[in-house]
Design a protein around this motif. Structure first.
Motif, short mmCIF file in Angstrom:
data_model
loop_
_atom_site.label_atom_id
_atom_site.label_comp_id
_atom_site.label_asym_id
_atom_site.label_seq_id
_atom_site.Cartn_x
_atom_site.Cartn_y
_atom_site.Cartn_z
N ASP A 68 0.84 -1.21 0.00
CA ASP A 68 0.00 0.00 0.00
C ASP A 68 0.87 1.26 0.00
OD1 ASP A 68 -2.27 -1.54 0.02
OD2 ASP A 68 -2.67 -1.31 2.16
N ASP A 69 1.94 1.24 0.78
CA ASP A 69 2.84 2.40 0.84
C ASP A 69 3.44 2.70 -0.53
OD1 ASP A 69 2.43 2.56 3.56
OD2 ASP A 69 4.31 1.57 4.10
N VAL A 70 3.94 1.66 -1.20
CA VAL A 70 4.61 1.86 -2.48
C VAL A 70 3.63 2.32 -3.55
CG1 VAL A 70 5.87 0.70 -4.34
CG2 VAL A 70 6.45 0.23 -1.95
N ILE A 71 2.47 1.70 -3.59
CA ILE A 71 1.46 2.10 -4.58
C ILE A 71 1.06 3.55 -4.36
CG2 ILE A 71 -0.89 1.72 -5.38
CD1 ILE A 71 -0.48 -1.26 -4.88
N ALA A 72 0.85 3.94 -3.11
CA ALA A 72 0.47 5.32 -2.82
C ALA A 72 1.56 6.30 -3.22
CB ALA A 72 0.14 5.47 -1.33
N ALA A 73 2.81 5.96 -2.91
CA ALA A 73 3.93 6.85 -3.21
C ALA A 73 4.12 7.02 -4.71
CB ALA A 73 5.20 6.32 -2.57
N THR A 74 4.03 5.94 -5.47
CA THR A 74 4.24 6.04 -6.91
C THR A 74 3.07 6.72 -7.60
OG1 THR A 74 3.44 3.76 -7.12
CG2 THR A 74 5.82 4.08 -7.04
N ARG A 75 1.85 6.43 -7.17
CA ARG A 75 0.69 7.08 -7.80
C ARG A 75 0.64 8.57 -7.49
NH1 ARG A 75 -3.85 2.27 -7.04
NH2 ARG A 75 -3.39 1.24 -9.04
N ALA A 76 1.20 8.96 -6.37
CA ALA A 76 1.22 10.38 -6.02
C ALA A 76 2.04 11.21 -7.00
CB ALA A 76 1.76 10.56 -4.60
N THR A 77 2.97 10.57 -7.71
CA THR A 77 3.79 11.28 -8.69
C THR A 77 3.02 11.60 -9.97
OG1 THR A 77 4.63 9.31 -9.84
CG2 THR A 77 5.82 10.04 -7.84
N LYS A 78 1.88 10.92 -10.17
CA LYS A 78 1.08 11.07 -11.40
C LYS A 78 1.82 10.54 -12.62
CE LYS A 78 -2.11 13.23 -9.04
NZ LYS A 78 -3.36 12.53 -8.65
N ARG A 79 2.79 9.63 -12.38
CA ARG A 79 3.54 9.03 -13.48
C ARG A 79 3.41 7.51 -13.41
NH1 ARG A 79 6.70 13.38 -11.99
NH2 ARG A 79 7.85 12.20 -10.40
N PRO A 80 3.46 6.82 -14.55
CA PRO A 80 3.38 5.36 -14.52
C PRO A 80 4.68 4.74 -14.03
CG PRO A 80 3.75 6.12 -16.76
CD PRO A 80 3.54 7.36 -15.93
N PHE A 81 4.57 3.60 -13.36
CA PHE A 81 5.71 2.82 -12.88
C PHE A 81 5.51 1.36 -13.26
CE2 PHE A 81 6.32 6.57 -10.41
CZ PHE A 81 7.62 6.56 -9.92
N SER A 82 6.60 0.62 -13.25
CA SER A 82 6.55 -0.83 -13.40
C SER A 82 7.19 -1.47 -12.17
CB SER A 82 7.31 -1.29 -14.65
OG SER A 82 6.60 -0.96 -15.82
N TRP A 83 6.49 -2.41 -11.58
CA TRP A 83 7.01 -3.13 -10.42
C TRP A 83 7.47 -4.51 -10.90
CZ3 TRP A 83 4.54 -2.47 -4.98
CH2 TRP A 83 5.27 -3.19 -4.02
N TRP A 84 8.78 -4.77 -10.78
CA TRP A 84 9.35 -6.03 -11.22
C TRP A 84 9.47 -7.01 -10.05
CZ3 TRP A 84 10.43 -7.70 -16.10
CH2 TRP A 84 10.33 -6.75 -17.12
N VAL A 85 8.88 -8.17 -10.22
CA VAL A 85 8.93 -9.23 -9.22
C VAL A 85 9.74 -10.38 -9.79
CG1 VAL A 85 7.58 -10.87 -7.86
CG2 VAL A 85 6.70 -8.56 -8.27
N GLY A 86 10.82 -10.74 -9.09
CA GLY A 86 11.70 -11.79 -9.59
C GLY A 86 11.76 -12.99 -8.68
N PRO A 87 12.62 -13.95 -9.01
CA PRO A 87 12.70 -15.20 -8.24
C PRO A 87 13.09 -15.02 -6.78
CG PRO A 87 13.82 -15.42 -10.36
CD PRO A 87 13.51 -13.97 -10.19
N THR A 88 13.76 -13.91 -6.44
CA THR A 88 14.17 -13.71 -5.05
C THR A 88 13.33 -12.66 -4.33
OG1 THR A 88 15.86 -12.08 -5.69
CG2 THR A 88 16.55 -14.39 -5.56
N SER A 89 12.30 -12.14 -4.98
CA SER A 89 11.40 -11.19 -4.30
C SER A 89 10.66 -11.91 -3.18
CB SER A 89 10.40 -10.61 -5.29
OG SER A 89 11.03 -9.91 -6.33
N THR A 90 10.42 -11.18 -2.10
CA THR A 90 9.67 -11.77 -0.99
C THR A 90 8.56 -10.82 -0.55
OG1 THR A 90 11.20 -10.85 0.65
CG2 THR A 90 11.65 -13.08 -0.15
N PRO A 91 7.47 -11.44 0.00
CA PRO A 91 7.28 -12.87 0.21
C PRO A 91 7.10 -13.62 -1.10
CG PRO A 91 5.25 -11.70 0.69
CD PRO A 91 6.29 -10.65 0.44
#
Length: 266
Positions: A68-91
């Motif tokens: 929730d924190d990350v989504i709120a922070a990135t959307r507040a910029t009014k710019r698109p972002f990409s969140w990359w989830v890889g084999p070592t991302s947790t949980p």
């Protein structure tokens, strides 16, 4: 292989994250927010190619709140972002949690690697009409951006601006990124990038102009990239591959160990 598999995947993830932000660090108003459990790279441009969230290391207890924190922070910029989830991302179920939070997942890209010390001649047949140059001056980067930008669907209008803003740092001898441009009769037709970080060489941006595809240029650019990695004493090479690209990389000796998922934040 020099590294254990888990160590290798960690290095691959670090390489991707640092690739996403290394030019941002010294080019205000670009920013990099980095903590123990997340990295957020913001170019200031309205393009999620250059606005990346990566290296999530949340716990099961903190994941919901931190998402929730990350989504709120990135959307507040009014710019698109990409969140990359890889084999070592947790949980381990991070991708499912992001989907639940309203961030759909792209098609998976394979996490691939090769050890050049354990592979016999991982090179492609030479294509005589293709000359491959490493970028050493701004014109090379302009040509690189022209090929790569027009290869995206839709074509990128922000890539030339990003390249212009960051060209000074990208051309420093100390820069971990090395840009390759393939020329045919003096015209740029293909690209690749070798990014040296975390003890591995990451391969990015392998692209051929639409007018010159299926002529072996992609495999020749990969061969040049592998030779460059070897020259810089980085025999462990990593990349993220689409389903189509995975077949090419397997013919060069790459192995698949897990996958990456991209979650757009709009």
């Amino acid at each position: 292989m020099t590294y254990g598999l888990q160590d290798l995947l960690e290095r691959m993830d670090h390489n991707l994250a640092e690739h996403a932000c290394h030019l941002h660090r010294t080019h205000a108003p670009m920013t990099v927010e980095e903590s123990a459990d997340i990295l957020i790279s913001d170019s200031g441009l309205a393009d999620d190619t250059f606005n990346i969230v990566a290296r999530a290391r949340f716990t099961e207890q903190t994941a919901a709140a931190r998402i929730d924190d990350v989504i709120a922070a990135t959307r507040a910029t009014k710019r698109p972002f990409s969140w990359w989830v890889g084999p070592t991302s947790t949980p381990n179920d991070l991708s499912q949690l992001l989907v639940k939070a309203g961030l759909p997942a792209s098609d998976p890209e394979s996490a691939m690697w090769i050890d050049l010390n354990e592979t016999v001649n991982p090179t492609a047949d030479n294509v005589p009409q293709l000359r491959v140059d490493m970028a050493t001056e701004p014109k090379h980067l302009v040509d690189y951006a022209a090929v790569l930008g027009h290869g995206w669907d839709p074509p990128s209008t922000t890539l030339p601006e990003f390249v212009t803003r960051t060209a000074d740092a990208a051309l420093l001898d100390s820069c971990p990124a090395h840009y390759l441009v393939g020329y045919v009769d003096g015209e740029p037709m293909a690209t690749a990038e070798v990014f040296l970080s975390a003890g591995v060489a990451g391969i990015y941006a392998v692209m051929t102009a639409a007018t010159h595809r299926r002529r072996g240029f992609g495999t020749s650019m990969m061969a040049a990239a592998l030779e460059l990695a070897r020259a810089y004493d980085h025999p462990i090479v990593v990349l993220q591959a689409s389903a189509e690209g995975e077949q090419l990389y397997r013919t060069l000796g790459f192995h698949t160990s897990g996958a990456y998922l991209e979650h757009p934040i709009r």
